[in-house]
Design a protein around this motif. Structure first.
Motif, PDB file in Angstrom:
ATOM      1  N   ASP A 104      10.929  20.585 -32.842  1.00  0.00           N
ATOM      2  CA  ASP A 104      11.630  19.943 -33.721  1.00  0.00           C
ATOM      3  C   ASP A 104      12.075  18.606 -32.891  1.00  0.00           C
ATOM      4  N   PHE A 105      12.729  18.892 -31.798  1.00  0.00           N
ATOM      5  CA  PHE A 105      13.225  17.779 -30.806  1.00  0.00           C
ATOM      6  C   PHE A 105      11.854  16.978 -30.586  1.00  0.00           C
ATOM      7  N   GLN A 106      10.856  17.596 -30.117  1.00  0.00           N
ATOM      8  CA  GLN A 106       9.743  16.961 -29.359  1.00  0.00           C
ATOM      9  C   GLN A 106       8.984  16.046 -30.528  1.00  0.00           C
ATOM     10  N   MET A 107       8.974  16.579 -31.711  1.00  0.00           N
ATOM     11  CA  MET A 107       8.291  15.773 -32.733  1.00  0.00           C
ATOM     12  C   MET A 107       8.891  15.190 -34.094  1.00  0.00           C
ATOM     13  N   GLN A 108      10.047  15.435 -34.086  1.00  0.00           N
ATOM     14  CA  GLN A 108      10.748  14.800 -35.211  1.00  0.00           C
ATOM     15  C   GLN A 108      12.024  13.977 -35.026  1.00  0.00           C
ATOM     16  N   LEU A 109      12.531  14.097 -33.619  1.00  0.00           N
ATOM     17  CA  LEU A 109      13.492  13.161 -33.492  1.00  0.00           C
ATOM     18  C   LEU A 109      13.152  11.585 -33.217  1.00  0.00           C
ATOM     19  N   THR A 110      12.096  11.219 -33.301  1.00  0.00           N
ATOM     20  CA  THR A 110      11.848   9.717 -33.294  1.00  0.00           C
ATOM     21  C   THR A 110      11.621   9.432 -31.802  1.00  0.00           C
ATOM     22  N   GLY A 111      10.641   9.325 -31.224  1.00  0.00           N
ATOM     23  CA  GLY A 111      10.662   9.007 -29.893  1.00  0.00           C
ATOM     24  C   GLY A 111       9.541   9.871 -29.123  1.00  0.00           C
ATOM     25  N   GLN A 112       9.766   9.739 -28.007  1.00  0.00           N
ATOM     26  CA  GLN A 112       8.456  10.654 -27.044  1.00  0.00           C
ATOM     27  C   GLN A 112       8.712  12.011 -26.935  1.00  0.00           C
ATOM     28  N   TRP A 113       7.681  12.934 -26.481  1.00  0.00           N
ATOM     29  CA  TRP A 113       7.811  14.255 -26.285  1.00  0.00           C
ATOM     30  C   TRP A 113       9.252  14.657 -25.366  1.00  0.00           C
ATOM     31  N   THR A 114       9.264  13.680 -24.620  1.00  0.00           N
ATOM     32  CA  THR A 114      10.229  14.007 -23.418  1.00  0.00           C
ATOM     33  C   THR A 114      11.602  14.655 -24.123  1.00  0.00           C
ATOM     34  N   LYS A 115      12.068  14.307 -25.358  1.00  0.00           N
ATOM     35  CA  LYS A 115      13.071  14.959 -26.007  1.00  0.00           C
ATOM     36  C   LYS A 115      13.320  16.337 -26.261  1.00  0.00           C
ATOM     37  N   GLY A 116      11.947  16.895 -26.619  1.00  0.00           N
ATOM     38  CA  GLY A 116      11.928  18.082 -26.702  1.00  0.00           C
ATOM     39  C   GLY A 116      11.576  18.935 -25.654  1.00  0.00           C
ATOM     40  N   LYS A 117      11.239  18.458 -24.398  1.00  0.00           N
ATOM     41  CA  LYS A 117      10.734  19.052 -23.137  1.00  0.00           C
ATOM     42  C   LYS A 117      11.925  19.119 -22.113  1.00  0.00           C
ATOM     43  N   SER A 118      12.938  18.322 -22.203  1.00  0.00           N
ATOM     44  CA  SER A 118      13.929  18.345 -21.092  1.00  0.00           C
ATOM     45  C   SER A 118      15.226  18.848 -21.316  1.00  0.00           C
ATOM     46  N   CYS A 119      15.409  19.650 -22.326  1.00  0.00           N
ATOM     47  CA  CYS A 119      16.666  20.374 -22.355  1.00  0.00           C
ATOM     48  C   CYS A 119      17.116  21.369 -21.115  1.00  0.00           C
ATOM     49  N   ASP A 120      18.274  21.370 -20.995  1.00  0.00           N
ATOM     50  CA  ASP A 120      18.558  22.448 -19.688  1.00  0.00           C
ATOM     51  C   ASP A 120      17.732  23.576 -19.672  1.00  0.00           C
ATOM     52  N   THR A 121      17.317  23.859 -18.556  1.00  0.00           N
ATOM     53  CA  THR A 121      16.699  25.296 -18.274  1.00  0.00           C
ATOM     54  C   THR A 121      15.143  25.285 -18.757  1.00  0.00           C
ATOM     55  N   PHE A 122      14.948  24.335 -19.189  1.00  0.00           N
ATOM     56  CA  PHE A 122      13.405  24.131 -19.823  1.00  0.00           C
ATOM     57  C   PHE A 122      12.417  23.818 -18.773  1.00  0.00           C
ATOM     58  N   GLY A 123      12.718  24.073 -17.364  1.00  0.00           N
ATOM     59  CA  GLY A 123      11.565  23.895 -16.403  1.00  0.00           C
ATOM     60  C   GLY A 123      11.598  24.834 -15.263  1.00  0.00           C
ATOM     61  N   PRO A 124      11.287  26.237 -15.673  1.00  0.00           N
ATOM     62  CA  PRO A 124      11.266  27.392 -14.616  1.00  0.00           C
ATOM     63  C   PRO A 124      10.144  27.145 -13.752  1.00  0.00           C
ATOM     64  N   ILE A 125      10.196  27.056 -12.471  1.00  0.00           N
ATOM     65  CA  ILE A 125       9.231  26.487 -11.539  1.00  0.00           C
ATOM     66  C   ILE A 125       9.258  27.780 -10.467  1.00  0.00           C
ATOM     67  N   GLY A 126       8.143  28.280 -10.087  1.00  0.00           N
ATOM     68  CA  GLY A 126       8.087  29.412  -9.146  1.00  0.00           C
ATOM     69  C   GLY A 126       7.424  30.865  -9.529  1.00  0.00           C
ATOM     70  N   PRO A 127       7.446  31.905  -8.834  1.00  0.00           N
ATOM     71  CA  PRO A 127       8.431  32.173  -7.680  1.00  0.00           C
ATOM     72  C   PRO A 127       7.845  31.388  -6.490  1.00  0.00           C
ATOM     73  N   TRP A 128       6.759  31.191  -6.216  1.00  0.00           N
ATOM     74  CA  TRP A 128       6.192  30.677  -4.883  1.00  0.00           C
ATOM     75  C   TRP A 128       5.337  29.415  -4.987  1.00  0.00           C
ATOM     76  N   LEU A 129       5.554  28.829  -4.008  1.00  0.00           N
ATOM     77  CA  LEU A 129       4.633  27.584  -3.906  1.00  0.00           C
ATOM     78  C   LEU A 129       3.329  28.056  -2.862  1.00  0.00           C
ATOM     79  N   VAL A 130       2.461  28.137  -3.630  1.00  0.00           N
ATOM     80  CA  VAL A 130       1.340  28.742  -2.658  1.00  0.00           C
ATOM     81  C   VAL A 130       0.444  27.655  -2.220  1.00  0.00           C
ATOM     82  N   THR A 131       0.121  27.536  -0.774  1.00  0.00           N
ATOM     83  CA  THR A 131      -0.230  26.359  -0.398  1.00  0.00           C
ATOM     84  C   THR A 131      -1.954  26.295  -0.639  1.00  0.00           C
TER      85      THR A 131
END
Length: 282
Positions: free
Chosen positions: A160-187
């Motif tokens: 809903d935030f992504q598509m209905q709040l008028t604007g870019q997708w960033t609104k629905g993608k940037s909420c706190d905790t919405f970007g888990p990364i890892g566990p490893w960086l595999v070279t």
């Protein structure tokens, strides 16, 4: 190599997973896994270490995001042909670009917090690409030379935030905790072909997403080349390259979204697993 960052009472420290799968402390050689660590000469120095001589970590590891001080968090939308089909979208002519705020980045096993007012928080397992050397106007043929490594990303999305709040997708993608990364960086030297990796995502033990990076509309190399025509990609920039089918909004006959108490488990072949409990904000 498999590099990671882990939390201790004294702060976040760098680690290395050795060839036997034993977690080792790397802090006597580097201070952290940051954009500066991704310099090819620094990575070569770490690779030359006798991993068996590094202190072994005992007990459960509290993984932090596998790269610190992320520069840009760039994301590619609708980049799997079968995902575009499930949500009724036309395959794009050029890569669709949106951004996630860096403040959403968390560790691979940290809680996902459903924000206030959310009714459509969704999951997306994605191959993450971490840039190691600056890329500007690079060709498809040379693009992968600028990759330091790969990781698992959960591009958590509030539809809903992504598509209905008028604007870019960033609104629905940037909420706190919405970007888990890892566990490893595999070279990059350990990933023979980034276009041949199996991906999966389970919610409450039920398989929701099954895919392979060979279904990408735009390959990792094509994405990097395209973005580098628009902006300089810097060491420590993270690119989430799109998700395969099986997201909550694509479920038939009715969409399914995350609720308090759910558990998400994600995996990418050779890059490790994530496990996130879901909690609703008060």
């Amino acid at each position: 190599m498999k590099l990671f960052r882990y939390r201790t009472a004294d702060g976040v420290k760098p680690g290395l997973m050795d060839e036997s799968g034993v977690a080792r402390d790397l802090s006597i050689h580097v201070g952290d896994v940051t954009p500066e660590t991704l310099n090819p000469s620094v990575l070569a120095g770490i690779r030359a270490l006798d991993a068996s001589a590094l202190p072994e970590l005992s007990g459960e590891i509290d993984y932090a995001p596998c790269i610190g001080s992320v520069g840009k968090f760039l994301c590619i939308g609708l980049n799997y042909s079968d995902h575009a089909e499930e949500v009724g979208a036309t395959a794009p002519e050029h890569p669709i670009l949106f951004m996630k705020a860096n403040s959403c980045i968390v560790g691979p096993n940290d809680e996902i917090r459903i924000p206030r007012g959310s009714t459509k928080t969704d999951w997306e397992v994605e191959l993450g690409v971490v840039i190691g050397t600056a890329a500007k106007y690079v060709t498809v043929e040379s693009a992968l030379d600028h990759v330091a490594g790969y990781c698992v990303v959960n591009d958590v999305s509030e539809r809903d935030f992504q598509m209905q709040l008028t604007g870019q997708w960033t609104k629905g993608k940037s909420c706190d905790t919405f970007g888990p990364i890892g566990p490893w960086l595999v070279t990059a030297d350990e990933v023979a072909d980034p276009q041949a990796l199996a991906l999966s995502c389970d919610v409450n033990g039920q398989r929701m997403q099954t895919g392979n990076t060979d279904k990408m509309i735009f390959s990792v190399a094509e994405v990097i080349s395209h973005l580098s025509q628009l902006m300089t990609l810097h060491p420590g920039d993270v690119i989430a390259t799109g998700t395969p089918p099986g997201v909550g909004m694509g479920q038939k006959p009715n969409a399914i979204f995350l609720r308090d108490g759910d558990v998400i488990e994600l995996e990418i072949q050779g890059l490790g697993r994530q496990r996130q409990p879901v909690r609703a904000d008060d």
